[in-house]
Structure formats: structure tokens, C-alpha cells
Design an enzyme around this catalytic site. Structure first.
Site, PDB file in Angstrom:
ATOM      1  N   LYS A  58       5.585  -7.373  -7.070  1.00 12.96           N
ATOM      2  CA  LYS A  58       6.047  -8.726  -6.737  1.00 12.96           C
ATOM      3  C   LYS A  58       5.293  -9.794  -7.521  1.00 12.96           C
ATOM      4  O   LYS A  58       5.732 -10.938  -7.602  1.00 12.96           O
ATOM      5  CB  LYS A  58       5.889  -8.989  -5.235  1.00 12.96           C
ATOM      6  CG  LYS A  58       6.690  -8.044  -4.339  1.00 12.96           C
ATOM      7  CD  LYS A  58       6.542  -8.440  -2.877  1.00 12.96           C
ATOM      8  CE  LYS A  58       7.218  -7.451  -1.938  1.00 12.96           C
ATOM      9  NZ  LYS A  58       6.454  -6.191  -1.805  1.00 12.96           N
ATOM     10  N   PHE A  99      -4.463  -0.066 -11.405  1.00 12.21           N
ATOM     11  CA  PHE A  99      -5.533   0.932 -11.420  1.00 12.21           C
ATOM     12  C   PHE A  99      -5.689   1.568 -10.046  1.00 12.21           C
ATOM     13  O   PHE A  99      -5.736   2.806  -9.912  1.00 12.21           O
ATOM     14  CB  PHE A  99      -6.830   0.257 -11.882  1.00 12.21           C
ATOM     15  CG  PHE A  99      -8.111   0.917 -11.439  1.00 12.21           C
ATOM     16  CD1 PHE A  99      -8.358   2.259 -11.702  1.00 12.21           C
ATOM     17  CD2 PHE A  99      -9.087   0.175 -10.783  1.00 12.21           C
ATOM     18  CE1 PHE A  99      -9.565   2.848 -11.305  1.00 12.21           C
ATOM     19  CE2 PHE A  99     -10.277   0.752 -10.380  1.00 12.21           C
ATOM     20  CZ  PHE A  99     -10.520   2.097 -10.642  1.00 12.21           C
ATOM     21  N   ASP A 104      -4.399   5.873  -6.082  1.00  9.52           N
ATOM     22  CA  ASP A 104      -4.034   5.996  -4.673  1.00  9.52           C
ATOM     23  C   ASP A 104      -2.849   6.947  -4.478  1.00  9.52           C
ATOM     24  O   ASP A 104      -2.824   7.747  -3.542  1.00  9.52           O
ATOM     25  CB  ASP A 104      -3.698   4.615  -4.105  1.00  9.52           C
ATOM     26  CG  ASP A 104      -3.505   4.620  -2.606  1.00  9.52           C
ATOM     27  OD1 ASP A 104      -4.459   4.931  -1.888  1.00  9.52           O
ATOM     28  OD2 ASP A 104      -2.386   4.324  -2.147  1.00  9.52           O
ATOM     29  N   ASP A 108      -2.835  10.194  -2.104  1.00 11.28           N
ATOM     30  CA  ASP A 108      -1.899  10.273  -0.981  1.00 11.28           C
ATOM     31  C   ASP A 108      -0.749  11.242  -1.241  1.00 11.28           C
ATOM     32  O   ASP A 108       0.089  11.455  -0.359  1.00 11.28           O
ATOM     33  CB  ASP A 108      -1.306   8.884  -0.687  1.00 11.28           C
ATOM     34  CG  ASP A 108      -2.303   7.957  -0.020  1.00 11.28           C
ATOM     35  OD1 ASP A 108      -3.368   8.434   0.397  1.00 11.28           O
ATOM     36  OD2 ASP A 108      -2.008   6.753   0.077  1.00 11.28           O
ATOM     37  N   ARG A 113       6.884   4.921  -6.278  1.00 12.14           N
ATOM     38  CA  ARG A 113       6.152   3.656  -6.243  1.00 12.14           C
ATOM     39  C   ARG A 113       7.025   2.612  -6.934  1.00 12.14           C
ATOM     40  O   ARG A 113       7.452   2.783  -8.065  1.00 12.14           O
ATOM     41  CB  ARG A 113       4.822   3.805  -6.989  1.00 12.14           C
ATOM     42  CG  ARG A 113       4.075   2.518  -7.288  1.00 12.14           C
ATOM     43  CD  ARG A 113       3.492   1.886  -6.054  1.00 12.14           C
ATOM     44  NE  ARG A 113       2.457   2.697  -5.439  1.00 12.14           N
ATOM     45  CZ  ARG A 113       1.814   2.354  -4.318  1.00 12.14           C
ATOM     46  NH1 ARG A 113       2.145   1.222  -3.683  1.00 12.14           N
ATOM     47  NH2 ARG A 113       0.889   3.149  -3.800  1.00 12.14           N
ATOM     48  N   ASP A 175     -10.547   4.504   4.557  1.00 15.53           N
ATOM     49  CA  ASP A 175      -9.181   4.893   4.888  1.00 15.53           C
ATOM     50  C   ASP A 175      -8.999   6.398   4.757  1.00 15.53           C
ATOM     51  O   ASP A 175      -8.430   7.060   5.630  1.00 15.53           O
ATOM     52  CB  ASP A 175      -8.212   4.149   3.967  1.00 15.53           C
ATOM     53  CG  ASP A 175      -6.756   4.264   4.420  1.00 15.53           C
ATOM     54  OD1 ASP A 175      -6.518   4.652   5.582  1.00 15.53           O
ATOM     55  OD2 ASP A 175      -5.862   3.956   3.621  1.00 15.53           O
ATOM     56  N   LYS A 202     -10.297  -2.848   1.907  1.00 14.64           N
ATOM     57  CA  LYS A 202      -9.267  -2.256   1.059  1.00 14.64           C
ATOM     58  C   LYS A 202      -8.222  -3.271   0.592  1.00 14.64           C
ATOM     59  O   LYS A 202      -7.669  -3.133  -0.503  1.00 14.64           O
ATOM     60  CB  LYS A 202      -8.568  -1.109   1.799  1.00 14.64           C
ATOM     61  CG  LYS A 202      -7.547  -0.377   0.939  1.00 14.64           C
ATOM     62  CD  LYS A 202      -6.905   0.785   1.673  1.00 14.64           C
ATOM     63  CE  LYS A 202      -5.847   1.445   0.805  1.00 14.64           C
ATOM     64  NZ  LYS A 202      -5.205   2.606   1.476  1.00 14.64           N
ATOM     65  N   PHE A 241      -2.090 -10.346   7.226  1.00 14.37           N
ATOM     66  CA  PHE A 241      -1.105  -9.834   6.268  1.00 14.37           C
ATOM     67  C   PHE A 241      -0.968  -8.319   6.401  1.00 14.37           C
ATOM     68  O   PHE A 241       0.145  -7.785   6.410  1.00 14.37           O
ATOM     69  CB  PHE A 241      -1.528 -10.206   4.846  1.00 14.37           C
ATOM     70  CG  PHE A 241      -0.535  -9.797   3.791  1.00 14.37           C
ATOM     71  CD1 PHE A 241       0.537 -10.613   3.484  1.00 14.37           C
ATOM     72  CD2 PHE A 241      -0.696  -8.605   3.088  1.00 14.37           C
ATOM     73  CE1 PHE A 241       1.447 -10.254   2.500  1.00 14.37           C
ATOM     74  CE2 PHE A 241       0.205  -8.238   2.109  1.00 14.37           C
ATOM     75  CZ  PHE A 241       1.285  -9.063   1.812  1.00 14.37           C
ATOM     76  N   ASP A 245       2.097  -6.035   7.683  1.00 10.57           N
ATOM     77  CA  ASP A 245       2.615  -4.895   6.917  1.00 10.57           C
ATOM     78  C   ASP A 245       2.775  -3.665   7.807  1.00 10.57           C
ATOM     79  O   ASP A 245       3.771  -2.935   7.718  1.00 10.57           O
ATOM     80  CB  ASP A 245       1.670  -4.561   5.761  1.00 10.57           C
ATOM     81  CG  ASP A 245       2.259  -4.934   4.408  1.00 10.57           C
ATOM     82  OD1 ASP A 245       3.246  -5.697   4.368  1.00 10.57           O
ATOM     83  OD2 ASP A 245       1.726  -4.466   3.396  1.00 10.57           O
ATOM     84  N   ASP A 246       1.788  -3.426   8.653  1.00 11.52           N
ATOM     85  CA  ASP A 246       1.851  -2.275   9.560  1.00 11.52           C
ATOM     86  C   ASP A 246       3.022  -2.411  10.523  1.00 11.52           C
ATOM     87  O   ASP A 246       3.718  -1.438  10.829  1.00 11.52           O
ATOM     88  CB  ASP A 246       0.544  -2.146  10.347  1.00 11.52           C
ATOM     89  CG  ASP A 246      -0.643  -1.762   9.475  1.00 11.52           C
ATOM     90  OD1 ASP A 246      -0.430  -1.460   8.282  1.00 11.52           O
ATOM     91  OD2 ASP A 246      -1.776  -1.773   9.984  1.00 11.52           O
TER      92      ASP A 246
END
Length: 357
Positions: A58, A99, A104, A108, A113, A175, A202, A241, A245-246
Site C-alpha cells: 500500500k 526485507f 517472515d 511462517d 504475499r 512472536d 514487531k 492499528f 488488524d487482528d
């Protein structure tokens, strides 16, 4: 310091210029130079790495730099040179995020992505992506050297990038060890204290404080009081924020958010599960322990039913109102004795509260 209109408006004013600089930065980093024939294949690979991974988000973090600088200086003081430097700094944040994301996604074991296969999943890449993430980080510092070495704030922004990279990596560490891949989830570790620490380190530092702090250094604002005030405000904003998001991961409309939430399947230490555990009775907790973190649609459905029983949507709405009030109070209190414009922070707040994606 001047603040004449919303930085979101400022940022959109410069969006096309922002986009136009990207290919020039890539060319600068990958052009053939003296003795480059020895690493020509690596430079060609680097160009593909950057074009695939850096520019397709974005761009909010990057644009936030020039938006903040316009607030701090006022449009009348924005020269073409300042504009280009602010845009270059904004791209450095997008480089930093790329990066983080390339690495990540490997950790994960993600598949996609930004609407395309994760870099490591691309044919012929695989674990070469680990070194590619290092290349992205390394070229960030080349941009800083090429464009800012002669500036009086060069050391400040270099140290800021190093400091915030470390903080973000520590947040990622928290995390990962809280929700280890492949292991049975231990819900006892899902505390609000651990959640807040993960979010702060994070996400909040690099997503909210970094863009504004860079603009402050460009504007000649380097005193500790002003930076502490900005940090205290922006970390509150960053916390909300991520909580938002969660919430959207579970309750957002995929047609609007552009993605299907997977926090439950991936056993993420999200705000919703933390709130659920705080409110659950013995039977509900047992259900969560049995179903949370299972990549099974029926288990996801059961977890969401527990969320519904615990009225977590209502809990979130109440939190949203409380958080907004807390942020407004923090802005008012922290800006006393500084020259930072309140309008800059108010505009950022208006952009994120009540958002749908």
C-alpha cells in the site's frame, strides 16, 4: 512548525512522484560499474528481487515520510530537493519492510504475499530467498549512503534504521517463540502483556514511529523531548492499528480487506484470543485449547462461535472508543513543550480509526 492540511492529502499529492522514483533507485543499485562484470549475474538477480518484493504494498509507511515533512515544514518550504530526499527515505522504509516480509514468509511457511506467490515459493528461488532478504536490507543502506551522506542528519537516520530493525527483529522473536510453528499451542503464554510487547516491537516502531522520526530529522527536529513525545503518541496508535488488524482478520470482509484471515489456523497470539481467554469459562477454555491453532475449517468455526458467545465484537467496539479517547489525551499531553503540530497526529488517527481494510 507549520501544519496546513492533512498529511494524507500531502501524501496523495506526491504518490506519483513516489512511484516514479522506484525504478531510478533500482537502476542506481543494479547498474554496471567498474569491475561489476564479476557480479553481473548477481546484479541481474538483485534487480528481480527488488522489483518483485519492494513496490507492491500500500506504500502507506513510505508516503508517511513526505506527508509528515509537509506537516512539519509547510508546503511553502518544500523544495524539489527536499521532496526527492523525503521520497527516497520513504522508499527506504518500504525496502526495510520487504526485507522483513521475505524472511517472515519463510518462517511462517506462507504461500502468497500481496496477491502473488511468496518470493521463496517462486520457481527457482527456494531458500535462496534467505540471502535475498539480506540483499534487500543491504541495499537500503546503499540508498542512505548515496543520497544522505552529506546531510547533517545522516548519522541520526542511520542509527534510527539500525535501532528499529533490531526492535522489530526482537518483536518477531517474541512472536515466533509465543506461537512456535508445528507445536501444540500453549494458550497460557497468550497474555495481554506478551501481546502488547509483540505489537510494540514487531509493528508499532517501524510502521508508525520510524516514518515520522525520519521526517523530524529532515526538518531539523532531533531533540530528545520531541522524539519521546512523538514516540509515545505513535506507539499508542500502532497498538490500536494492530488490534484493528487482528479484529479485521476475523471479522473483516475479504472483498474489502483483500485477504482471508488465518490468525486462528496459525495459532497467532492475536488480541481476540487474548480477550477470549480472559473471559472464557472452564468449558469455553477447554474448547479453545482443543480447536485453536488447528488448520481445520470446523475448528475455526468453533473458535469463532466461542468469540460470538463472548461478544468479542462488542468488546472491540468498546475498546475502539476507549483507545481513541486515550490517543487524543496522549496527543494533548505529550505535545506540551514541543513544536510538533497536533494536526499531523490527528490526521493519522482519523485515517486508521473506523477503517475497513
Amino acid at each position: 512548525m507549520a501544519s496546513t492540511q492533512a498529511s494524507g492529502h500531502f501524501a496523495e499529492k506526491y504518490r506519483q512522484n513516489f512511484l516514479d522514483l522506484f525504478p531510478l533507485l533500482v537502476e542506481e543499485l543494479t547498474k554496471e560499474g567498474q569491475d561489476s562484470h564479476q557480479i553481473l549475474d548477481a546484479l541481474k538477480h538483485l534487480k528481480e528481487v527488488l522489483q518483485y518484493n519492494v513496490p507492491h504494498g500500500k506504500l502507506n509507511r513510505g508516503l508517511m515520510v513526505i506527508g509528515s515533512l509537509c506537516h512539519l515544514l509547510g508546503l511553502e518550504l518544500m523544495t524539489p530537493e527536499l521532496e526527492n530526499k523525503a521520497i527516497a527515505l520513504g522508499w527506504c522504509i518500504e525496502w526495510l519492510q520487504a526485507f522483513f516480509l521475505v524472511a517472515d514468509d519463510i518462517m511462517d511457511q506462507s504461500l502468497t504475499r500481496r496477491g502473488q506467490p511468496c518470493w521463496y515459493k517462486k520457481t527457482g528461488i527456494g531458500l535462496v530467498a534467505i540471502n535475498d532478504s539480506f540483499l534487500i536490507e543491504g541495499t537500503l543502506y546503499l540508498i542512505l549512503k548515496n543520497h544522505f551522506k552529506s546531510e547533517p542528519y545522516y548519522i541520526n537516520i542511520m542509527e534510527l534504521f539500525h535501532e528499529i530493525t533490531y526492535q522489530t527483529e526482537m518483536g518477531q522473536c517474541l512472536d515466533l517463540i509465543t506461537s512456535p510453528a508445528g507445536d501444540s499451542v500453549d494458550l497460557n503464554s497468550f497474555t495481554i502483556e506478551r501481546y502488547n510487547a509483540i505489537v510494540k516491537y514487531k509493528t508499532a516502531f517501524y510502521s508508525f514511529y520510524l516514518p515520522v522520526a525520519l521526517a523530524m530529522h529532515m526538518a531539523g527536529i532531533s531533540d530528545e523531548r520531541s522524539h519521546t513525545a512523538a514516540k509515545n503518541i505513535l506507539l499508542v496508535m500502532g497498538e490500536f492499528f494492530q488490534i484493528q488488524d487482528d479484529y479485521l482478520d476475523c471479522y473483516g470482509d475479504p472483498k474489502v480487506t483483500g485477504k482471508v484471515g488465518t490468525d486462528i489456523e496459525e495459532s497467532k497470539c492475536s488480541w481476540l484470543i487474548v480477550q477470549a481467554l480472559k473471559r472464557a469459562n472452564a468449558d469455553q477454555r477447554k474448547t479453545l485449547e482443543e480447536c485453536y491453532g488447528k488448520n481445520d475449517p470446523s475448528c475455526v468455526k468453533i473458535v469463532k462461535e466461542v468469540y460470538t458467545d463472548l461478544k468479542l465484537e462488542e468488546v472491540y467496539r468498546e475498546y475502539e472508543e476507549e483507545s481513541y479517547k486515550k490517543l487524543m489525551d496522549t496527543i494533548k499531553e505529550e505535545l506540551v513543550g514541543t513544536k510538533l503540530p497536533s494536526g499531523m497526529f490527528h490526521e493519522f488517527a482519523e485515517r486508521i480509526y473506523k477503517r475497513k481494510k
